[in-house]
Write a protein that holds these residues in place. Sequence first.
Motif, mmCIF file in Angstrom:
data_model
loop_
_atom_site.group_PDB
_atom_site.id
_atom_site.type_symbol
_atom_site.label_atom_id
_atom_site.label_comp_id
_atom_site.label_asym_id
_atom_site.label_seq_id
_atom_site.Cartn_x
_atom_site.Cartn_y
_atom_site.Cartn_z
ATOM 1 N N TYR A 17 0.859 -1.179 0.000
ATOM 2 C CA TYR A 17 0.000 0.000 0.000
ATOM 3 C C TYR A 17 0.899 1.234 0.000
ATOM 4 O O TYR A 17 1.544 1.538 0.996
ATOM 5 C CB TYR A 17 -0.916 -0.002 1.223
ATOM 6 N N PHE A 18 0.934 1.918 -1.140
ATOM 7 C CA PHE A 18 1.847 3.042 -1.340
ATOM 8 C C PHE A 18 1.060 4.347 -1.268
ATOM 9 O O PHE A 18 0.265 4.672 -2.162
ATOM 10 C CB PHE A 18 2.547 2.899 -2.696
ATOM 11 N N ALA A 19 1.253 5.097 -0.187
ATOM 12 C CA ALA A 19 0.423 6.264 0.109
ATOM 13 C C ALA A 19 0.545 7.378 -0.930
ATOM 14 O O ALA A 19 -0.390 8.162 -1.113
ATOM 15 C CB ALA A 19 0.771 6.807 1.495
ATOM 16 N N LYS A 20 1.674 7.481 -1.606
ATOM 17 C CA LYS A 20 1.880 8.582 -2.551
ATOM 18 C C LYS A 20 1.189 8.358 -3.890
ATOM 19 O O LYS A 20 1.200 9.241 -4.749
ATOM 20 C CB LYS A 20 3.378 8.799 -2.769
ATOM 21 N N SER A 21 0.581 7.208 -4.080
ATOM 22 C CA SER A 21 -0.092 6.909 -5.343
ATOM 23 C C SER A 21 -1.539 7.386 -5.312
ATOM 24 O O SER A 21 -2.129 7.589 -4.252
ATOM 25 C CB SER A 21 -0.066 5.402 -5.620
ATOM 26 N N SER A 22 -2.099 7.536 -6.510
ATOM 27 C CA SER A 22 -3.509 7.889 -6.654
ATOM 28 C C SER A 22 -4.016 7.322 -7.968
ATOM 29 O O SER A 22 -3.291 7.291 -8.965
ATOM 30 C CB SER A 22 -3.695 9.413 -6.643
ATOM 31 N N GLU A 23 -5.270 6.879 -7.986
ATOM 32 C CA GLU A 23 -5.843 6.347 -9.228
ATOM 33 C C GLU A 23 -6.111 7.443 -10.243
ATOM 34 O O GLU A 23 -6.458 7.158 -11.380
ATOM 35 C CB GLU A 23 -7.121 5.573 -8.937
ATOM 36 N N LEU A 67 6.817 -5.490 -10.899
ATOM 37 C CA LEU A 67 5.463 -4.972 -10.750
ATOM 38 C C LEU A 67 4.510 -5.749 -11.660
ATOM 39 O O LEU A 67 4.689 -5.790 -12.871
ATOM 40 C CB LEU A 67 5.420 -3.486 -11.102
ATOM 41 N N ALA A 68 3.484 -6.356 -11.064
ATOM 42 C CA ALA A 68 2.467 -7.070 -11.844
ATOM 43 C C ALA A 68 1.371 -6.109 -12.285
ATOM 44 O O ALA A 68 0.991 -6.080 -13.451
ATOM 45 C CB ALA A 68 1.876 -8.210 -11.018
ATOM 46 N N CYS A 69 0.885 -5.294 -11.356
ATOM 47 C CA CYS A 69 -0.151 -4.308 -11.654
ATOM 48 C C CYS A 69 -0.360 -3.434 -10.432
ATOM 49 O O CYS A 69 0.149 -3.715 -9.346
ATOM 50 C CB CYS A 69 -1.460 -4.988 -12.058
ATOM 51 N N SER A 70 -1.102 -2.373 -10.624
ATOM 52 C CA SER A 70 -1.417 -1.485 -9.505
ATOM 53 C C SER A 70 -2.725 -0.770 -9.787
ATOM 54 O O SER A 70 -3.153 -0.632 -10.936
ATOM 55 C CB SER A 70 -0.293 -0.462 -9.287
ATOM 56 N N ARG A 71 -3.338 -0.323 -8.703
ATOM 57 C CA ARG A 71 -4.530 0.510 -8.817
ATOM 58 C C ARG A 71 -4.583 1.412 -7.596
ATOM 59 O O ARG A 71 -4.741 0.942 -6.476
ATOM 60 C CB ARG A 71 -5.796 -0.325 -8.903
ATOM 61 N N GLY A 72 -4.467 2.708 -7.828
ATOM 62 C CA GLY A 72 -4.429 3.634 -6.709
ATOM 63 C C GLY A 72 -3.263 3.332 -5.796
ATOM 64 O O GLY A 72 -2.112 3.188 -6.234
ATOM 65 N N GLN A 73 -3.550 3.199 -4.515
ATOM 66 C CA GLN A 73 -2.484 2.926 -3.531
ATOM 67 C C GLN A 73 -2.070 1.457 -3.479
ATOM 68 O O GLN A 73 -1.069 1.123 -2.846
ATOM 69 C CB GLN A 73 -2.951 3.353 -2.127
ATOM 70 N N LEU A 74 -2.823 0.590 -4.143
ATOM 71 C CA LEU A 74 -2.531 -0.845 -4.081
ATOM 72 C C LEU A 74 -1.586 -1.260 -5.211
ATOM 73 O O LEU A 74 -1.919 -1.131 -6.391
ATOM 74 C CB LEU A 74 -3.836 -1.632 -4.180
ATOM 75 N N HIS A 75 -0.404 -1.769 -4.842
ATOM 76 C CA HIS A 75 0.598 -2.221 -5.815
ATOM 77 C C HIS A 75 0.899 -3.698 -5.546
ATOM 78 O O HIS A 75 1.093 -4.093 -4.395
ATOM 79 C CB HIS A 75 1.888 -1.410 -5.688
ATOM 80 N N ILE A 76 0.938 -4.486 -6.623
ATOM 81 C CA ILE A 76 1.202 -5.922 -6.485
ATOM 82 C C ILE A 76 2.481 -6.280 -7.243
ATOM 83 O O ILE A 76 2.605 -5.993 -8.438
ATOM 84 C CB ILE A 76 0.024 -6.751 -7.018
ATOM 85 N N PHE A 77 3.419 -6.895 -6.523
ATOM 86 C CA PHE A 77 4.690 -7.325 -7.094
ATOM 87 C C PHE A 77 4.786 -8.839 -7.012
ATOM 88 O O PHE A 77 4.165 -9.476 -6.149
ATOM 89 C CB PHE A 77 5.863 -6.710 -6.320
#
Length: 457
Positions: free
Chosen positions: A57-63, A86-96
């Motif tokens: 959960y990356f706080a600096k991200s935004s959708e 990095l597989a994918c991300s959406r907003g603060q959620l990043h999946i590696f």
Amino acid sequence: MKDRKRNLSTFSFYDYTGIEKRLEKMALKGWLIENLSGGFWRYKKITPAKLKFSVIYFAKSSEFDPAPTESEKTFHAFCERTGWKLACSRGQLHIFYNENINPVPIETDPILHIESMHKAVKKSYIPLYFMLLAIAVLQTLIFASRIKSDTLGFLSDPTYLFSGLSWIIVLILCAADLSGYYIWRHKAKKAAQQNKFLPTKGHEKLSLAALFIVIAAFLHWLFVIFSNGSPLLKMATILMVLYIGFLIALVNGIKLFLKRHNAPRSLNRAITIISSFVLSFAMMAAITIGIIHAYNNNMISNESSVSGNILSKYLEEPPLTVSDLYGVSMENYICERTGSESMFLAEFETHQYAEQYSEGLEYKIYIPKAPLVYEICKKSLSEKRDVTIADSEAVFTSYYEPAEDGRWNTKEVYRWIRDGEYSNKYLLIYENSIVEIVFSSAPTDDQIERVSAEFAK
């Protein structure tokens, strides 16, 4: 063979442990996550492999960001140096994911992990959940008030059943996820003092069960609408369903369009929020005006249809008429018929009257579909009381009183007492139905026999 597939996701917003386990199982089956849009996550076909996943959960991200920000690029590069892709991300959620079976974790400090996660979820997930929870509480209170004030109307109204059930489920899910997150956070802080990571445990099964219940209730609602509803009601239902789907697609399309054209995060957020409000009101107004225009110009009927269920036979032709009881012609009478039916209860009501005649008739028929509903109907009706306060502040109480009258051929019969005097309103308790009937004058033996012959079947 398809190289893409979608799977339903019902994970709690904080359940990174559950998400990681699911993605590892999917990778063993030859599917790698590549998109998190909506409730159906998209996977791409790969050679089955044993991969490790890490949800961050990356706080600096935004959708609303048009492209990976500099801070995201730096973070992704750091993860890639340790083997995490990095597989994918959406907003603060990043999946590696990592091909190494025992990789170096991305997050190594449990205290920092808890705080960075909280900083991220409180920007998006938590405010949304609290907002939904507040709305759901309000709607549930309104729903409960309706149950108390009009129990039988609630039980026979599929629309209210569906909407009420949906809001109750939203309340349960929001309360479960918010309480689950804060309980986990409290325990995780204690575990972090011992340098331990505490796995999360969400409510995936609860969410899945809730989803199936809502879908079943929605299908039941549609079935009743298209079985008994008028063409006007059917058209309104179709337009409302299309309205919701089209509005969601349109607002998301605006957000994606702005992202592709590199609109700044703040501008994208502002335009998306404003457009959602403007479009929702504009589309609703257009639908309302269109329906009213169609109805006023006789382009669509508001008469209920019938289709072979319990209610249909009563809507098609009332079982008892003024003509049956008083021998008058129905030509000069207005016969109003209404009804509603759900999986629990069918309710039919008719008023038959004419201004130039004293004879009139009105009655309600309740047909419960389960023993418990039968008992609820019986209790609700037999214990009904009306309290009226006159201008002089005198209080008048009206209620049903048991009547010993074998002429009605019922299990039980009650008579309405209004201001201390018996009226011509009766409650007839039959084996499979309950009838509330009002006569224009005291019923004769022949009329009672005619009523019993019809409703005691």
